[in-house]
Design a protein around this motif. Structure first.
Motif, PDB file in Angstrom:
ATOM      1  N   ALA A  51     -35.802 -40.654  17.995  1.00  0.00           N
ATOM      2  CA  ALA A  51     -35.568 -40.461  16.560  1.00  0.00           C
ATOM      3  C   ALA A  51     -36.241 -39.184  16.074  1.00  0.00           C
ATOM      4  O   ALA A  51     -35.673 -38.426  15.272  1.00  0.00           O
ATOM      5  CB  ALA A  51     -36.097 -41.665  15.784  1.00  0.00           C
ATOM      6  N   SER A  52     -37.454 -38.902  16.582  1.00  0.00           N
ATOM      7  CA  SER A  52     -38.179 -37.693  16.168  1.00  0.00           C
ATOM      8  C   SER A  52     -37.412 -36.437  16.567  1.00  0.00           C
ATOM      9  O   SER A  52     -37.271 -35.505  15.777  1.00  0.00           O
ATOM     10  CB  SER A  52     -39.562 -37.652  16.810  1.00  0.00           C
ATOM     11  OG  SER A  52     -40.251 -38.807  16.524  1.00  0.00           O
ATOM     12  N   VAL A  53     -36.893 -36.438  17.819  1.00  0.00           N
ATOM     13  CA  VAL A  53     -36.133 -35.274  18.296  1.00  0.00           C
ATOM     14  C   VAL A  53     -34.888 -35.082  17.435  1.00  0.00           C
ATOM     15  O   VAL A  53     -34.576 -33.962  17.014  1.00  0.00           O
ATOM     16  CB  VAL A  53     -35.758 -35.453  19.794  1.00  0.00           C
ATOM     17  CG1 VAL A  53     -34.777 -34.385  20.239  1.00  0.00           C
ATOM     18  CG2 VAL A  53     -37.005 -35.412  20.654  1.00  0.00           C
ATOM     19  N   ALA A  54     -34.192 -36.192  17.159  1.00  0.00           N
ATOM     20  CA  ALA A  54     -32.972 -36.116  16.352  1.00  0.00           C
ATOM     21  C   ALA A  54     -33.274 -35.557  14.967  1.00  0.00           C
ATOM     22  O   ALA A  54     -32.550 -34.688  14.453  1.00  0.00           O
ATOM     23  CB  ALA A  54     -32.341 -37.501  16.237  1.00  0.00           C
ATOM     24  N   LEU A  78     -33.999 -31.790  15.218  1.00  0.00           N
ATOM     25  CA  LEU A  78     -32.758 -31.020  15.411  1.00  0.00           C
ATOM     26  C   LEU A  78     -31.981 -30.911  14.103  1.00  0.00           C
ATOM     27  O   LEU A  78     -31.487 -29.839  13.743  1.00  0.00           O
ATOM     28  CB  LEU A  78     -31.881 -31.686  16.480  1.00  0.00           C
ATOM     29  CG  LEU A  78     -32.349 -31.499  17.923  1.00  0.00           C
ATOM     30  CD1 LEU A  78     -31.513 -32.344  18.858  1.00  0.00           C
ATOM     31  CD2 LEU A  78     -32.249 -30.024  18.328  1.00  0.00           C
ATOM     32  N   LEU A  79     -31.905 -32.036  13.398  1.00  0.00           N
ATOM     33  CA  LEU A  79     -31.179 -32.055  12.125  1.00  0.00           C
ATOM     34  C   LEU A  79     -31.828 -31.110  11.117  1.00  0.00           C
ATOM     35  O   LEU A  79     -31.155 -30.326  10.444  1.00  0.00           O
ATOM     36  CB  LEU A  79     -31.146 -33.485  11.576  1.00  0.00           C
ATOM     37  CG  LEU A  79     -30.363 -33.681  10.286  1.00  0.00           C
ATOM     38  CD1 LEU A  79     -28.865 -33.549  10.554  1.00  0.00           C
ATOM     39  CD2 LEU A  79     -30.646 -35.048   9.674  1.00  0.00           C
ATOM     40  N   LEU A  80     -33.170 -31.174  11.054  1.00  0.00           N
ATOM     41  CA  LEU A  80     -33.899 -30.309  10.119  1.00  0.00           C
ATOM     42  C   LEU A  80     -33.687 -28.836  10.479  1.00  0.00           C
ATOM     43  O   LEU A  80     -33.470 -27.992   9.600  1.00  0.00           O
ATOM     44  CB  LEU A  80     -35.394 -30.639  10.142  1.00  0.00           C
ATOM     45  CG  LEU A  80     -35.799 -31.922   9.423  1.00  0.00           C
ATOM     46  CD1 LEU A  80     -37.274 -32.195   9.629  1.00  0.00           C
ATOM     47  CD2 LEU A  80     -35.509 -31.829   7.925  1.00  0.00           C
ATOM     48  N   LEU A 131     -30.158 -27.827   9.477  1.00  0.00           N
ATOM     49  CA  LEU A 131     -30.069 -27.665   8.018  1.00  0.00           C
ATOM     50  C   LEU A 131     -30.782 -26.405   7.559  1.00  0.00           C
ATOM     51  O   LEU A 131     -30.304 -25.683   6.684  1.00  0.00           O
ATOM     52  CB  LEU A 131     -30.669 -28.895   7.310  1.00  0.00           C
ATOM     53  CG  LEU A 131     -29.856 -30.179   7.423  1.00  0.00           C
ATOM     54  CD1 LEU A 131     -30.628 -31.341   6.828  1.00  0.00           C
ATOM     55  CD2 LEU A 131     -28.501 -30.033   6.717  1.00  0.00           C
ATOM     56  N   PHE A 132     -31.931 -26.112   8.183  1.00  0.00           N
ATOM     57  CA  PHE A 132     -32.713 -24.938   7.804  1.00  0.00           C
ATOM     58  C   PHE A 132     -31.931 -23.659   8.092  1.00  0.00           C
ATOM     59  O   PHE A 132     -31.827 -22.769   7.264  1.00  0.00           O
ATOM     60  CB  PHE A 132     -34.049 -24.943   8.560  1.00  0.00           C
ATOM     61  CG  PHE A 132     -34.889 -23.728   8.308  1.00  0.00           C
ATOM     62  CD1 PHE A 132     -35.558 -23.585   7.100  1.00  0.00           C
ATOM     63  CD2 PHE A 132     -35.001 -22.731   9.255  1.00  0.00           C
ATOM     64  CE1 PHE A 132     -36.332 -22.462   6.867  1.00  0.00           C
ATOM     65  CE2 PHE A 132     -35.764 -21.609   9.019  1.00  0.00           C
ATOM     66  CZ  PHE A 132     -36.436 -21.468   7.817  1.00  0.00           C
ATOM     67  N   MET A 133     -31.349 -23.588   9.303  1.00  0.00           N
ATOM     68  CA  MET A 133     -30.603 -22.394   9.699  1.00  0.00           C
ATOM     69  C   MET A 133     -29.381 -22.193   8.812  1.00  0.00           C
ATOM     70  O   MET A 133     -29.067 -21.087   8.402  1.00  0.00           O
ATOM     71  CB  MET A 133     -30.163 -22.495  11.177  1.00  0.00           C
ATOM     72  CG  MET A 133     -31.308 -22.474  12.165  1.00  0.00           C
ATOM     73  SD  MET A 133     -32.410 -21.062  11.960  1.00  0.00           S
ATOM     74  CE  MET A 133     -31.354 -19.758  12.552  1.00  0.00           C
ATOM     75  N   LYS A 134     -28.714 -23.323   8.530  1.00  0.00           N
ATOM     76  CA  LYS A 134     -27.507 -23.263   7.700  1.00  0.00           C
ATOM     77  C   LYS A 134     -27.864 -22.747   6.307  1.00  0.00           C
ATOM     78  O   LYS A 134     -27.222 -21.855   5.759  1.00  0.00           O
ATOM     79  CB  LYS A 134     -26.910 -24.677   7.601  1.00  0.00           C
ATOM     80  CG  LYS A 134     -25.467 -24.701   7.146  1.00  0.00           C
ATOM     81  CD  LYS A 134     -24.969 -26.124   7.110  1.00  0.00           C
ATOM     82  CE  LYS A 134     -23.654 -26.192   6.396  1.00  0.00           C
ATOM     83  NZ  LYS A 134     -23.247 -27.552   6.134  1.00  0.00           N
ATOM     84  N   ASN A 135     -28.921 -23.289   5.790  1.00  0.00           N
ATOM     85  CA  ASN A 135     -29.385 -22.917   4.459  1.00  0.00           C
ATOM     86  C   ASN A 135     -29.788 -21.449   4.405  1.00  0.00           C
ATOM     87  O   ASN A 135     -29.483 -20.731   3.458  1.00  0.00           O
ATOM     88  CB  ASN A 135     -30.564 -23.821   4.094  1.00  0.00           C
ATOM     89  CG  ASN A 135     -30.825 -23.843   2.614  1.00  0.00           C
ATOM     90  OD1 ASN A 135     -29.899 -23.637   1.851  1.00  0.00           O
ATOM     91  ND2 ASN A 135     -32.056 -24.068   2.244  1.00  0.00           N
ATOM     92  N   LYS A 136     -30.442 -20.998   5.499  1.00  0.00           N
ATOM     93  CA  LYS A 136     -30.937 -19.624   5.550  1.00  0.00           C
ATOM     94  C   LYS A 136     -29.762 -18.645   5.533  1.00  0.00           C
ATOM     95  O   LYS A 136     -29.782 -17.640   4.820  1.00  0.00           O
ATOM     96  CB  LYS A 136     -31.757 -19.434   6.822  1.00  0.00           C
ATOM     97  CG  LYS A 136     -32.668 -18.243   6.776  1.00  0.00           C
ATOM     98  CD  LYS A 136     -33.481 -18.158   8.039  1.00  0.00           C
ATOM     99  CE  LYS A 136     -34.246 -16.857   8.083  1.00  0.00           C
ATOM    100  NZ  LYS A 136     -34.895 -16.683   9.361  1.00  0.00           N
ATOM    101  N   SER A 137     -28.702 -18.931   6.320  1.00  0.00           N
ATOM    102  CA  SER A 137     -27.568 -18.009   6.386  1.00  0.00           C
ATOM    103  C   SER A 137     -26.853 -17.961   5.047  1.00  0.00           C
ATOM    104  O   SER A 137     -26.421 -16.909   4.587  1.00  0.00           O
ATOM    105  CB  SER A 137     -26.623 -18.393   7.516  1.00  0.00           C
ATOM    106  OG  SER A 137     -25.737 -19.379   7.092  1.00  0.00           O
ATOM    107  N   ILE A 138     -26.762 -19.132   4.377  1.00  0.00           N
ATOM    108  CA  ILE A 138     -26.143 -19.158   3.052  1.00  0.00           C
ATOM    109  C   ILE A 138     -26.974 -18.343   2.076  1.00  0.00           C
ATOM    110  O   ILE A 138     -26.466 -17.541   1.306  1.00  0.00           O
ATOM    111  CB  ILE A 138     -25.982 -20.615   2.545  1.00  0.00           C
ATOM    112  CG1 ILE A 138     -24.940 -21.332   3.388  1.00  0.00           C
ATOM    113  CG2 ILE A 138     -25.596 -20.657   1.079  1.00  0.00           C
ATOM    114  CD1 ILE A 138     -24.904 -22.835   3.199  1.00  0.00           C
TER     115      ILE A 138
END
Lengths: 179, 159
Positions: free
Chosen positions: B61-64, B67-69, B72-79
């Motif tokens: 669960a921690s790894v998942a 990865l999700l965070l 989301l961080f990368m997606k947010n950064k590019s936007i």
């Protein structure tokens, strides 16, 4: 202080024969603990679950018992904590309807309650008391416990317990007068 | 027992302390066995095995979550970067680019200007101002950067 009989039980549990000592402890206190719980939760099945839970906790934590208090006050403390926690959970589950409904229904179940009308009303009045006030009333009225022992069990001052018992009695008397 | 009679004092309730509750037949004889059974069940549970399963589940669960965070961080950064550039004026973008230009040599900068300034007007202007003289020692980095930051030209320079 711990009684000689309780001392023997504790010595058996902590030393020579835990199983035998525990059996003696259960036999001596099971009814007292059951009735303390039953008068609080009214329903037999709930009281049965709780009394078993209490003794399981006793089995697991008996090594923490300190002989500077009586064994029964230690047992009562575990039983009251378990019961109050159970009633709190029940309240949370039944936040839409009246949390006391289940308890009042139990008083109308002829299989489990064989009281006269006046006794039924008396227990109805008891159900309407706040849980802590009810437990104080039960300990004093039914178990005829000393305020000093109650103070140790409930971690409340003797003065507060006397006031609590007085208030509970007044509320019950008023309920009986009105109903 | 007197029924339907009002009692003001709890101590005057007939048999007030009589226990009206009922338990199943032989309940207290069976209770010690039920308690022992419950204790045995608790002891027979394999806490080590359960804990190991929980530990694996917790790690997965921690790894998942990580990865999700990260996603989301990368997606947010590019936007965010796109948004920032959309809000910047040409001048501001060029000002930022000039930092990069400072790493280029003088010759390369002039070549770049000529390559990017495809408008004939710009080229003419460059000639008139004598900026388009290759290998001219008078053209310093500073002069070139000033030129890049000139509003009129900025409109036609695309990096």
């Amino acid at each position: 202080m711990i009684s000689p009989e309780d001392n023997t039980i504790i010595e058996l549990i902590l030393g020579r024969d835990k199983k035998q000592g525990f059996e003696l402890l259960v036999q001596k206190y099971q009814e007292k603990i059951y009735w303390l719980i039953r008068r609080m939760v009214m329903v037999h099945e709930d009281a049965d679950d709780l009394v078993q839970e209490v003794f399981v906790k006793v089995w697991l934590n008996i090594h923490r018992f300190r002989k500077d208090s009586a064994l029964f006050t230690w047992l009562y403390r575990i039983a009251t904590n378990e019961t109050l926690t159970f009633l709190k959970k029940q309240k949370r589950k039944k936040f839409i309807s009246d949390p006391n409904e289940k308890l009042l229904n139990a008083l109308q179940d002829d299989n489990w309650f064989k009281g006269e009308d006046i006794e039924g009303r008396f227990y109805q009045a008891l159900v309407k008391l706040p849980e802590k006030q009810r437990i104080v009333f039960n300990m004093k009225y039914f178990d005829e416990m000393k305020y000093e022992d109650m103070s140790e069990i409930l971690s409340t001052s003797v003065g507060a317990l006397k006031a609590s018992f007085h208030l509970a009695r007044k509320k019950i008397e008023n309920f009986l007068t009105e109903n | 027992m007197i029924k339907n009679r009002k009692h003001k004092n709890v101590n005057k309730i007939p048999d007030g302390k009589r226990n009206p509750f009922v338990t199943p037949a032989g309940y207290f004889e069976k209770l010690p066995a039920s308690i022992s059974e419950k204790i045995l069940k608790g002891e027979n549970r394999q806490p080590g095995k359960i804990k190991a399963v929980y530990r694996i589940m917790l790690a997965a669960a921690s790894v998942a979550i990580l990865l999700l965070l990260g996603f989301l961080f990368m997606k947010n950064k590019s936007i965010q970067n796109t948004d920032i550039f959309a809000e910047l004026s040409d001048r501001e973008i060029i000002a930022e680019k000039t930092d990069l230009l400072s790493y280029l040599s003088e010759d390369d900068l002039i070549k770049l200007l000529v390559m990017k300034s495809d408008s004939p007007d710009d080229l003419r202007l460059l000639k008139e101002e004598n900026y388009l003289i290759l290998n001219d020692e008078q053209i310093t980095d500073e002069v070139i950067i000033d030129y890049i930051l000139t509003d009129d030209l900025n409109q036609n320079i695309y990096f």
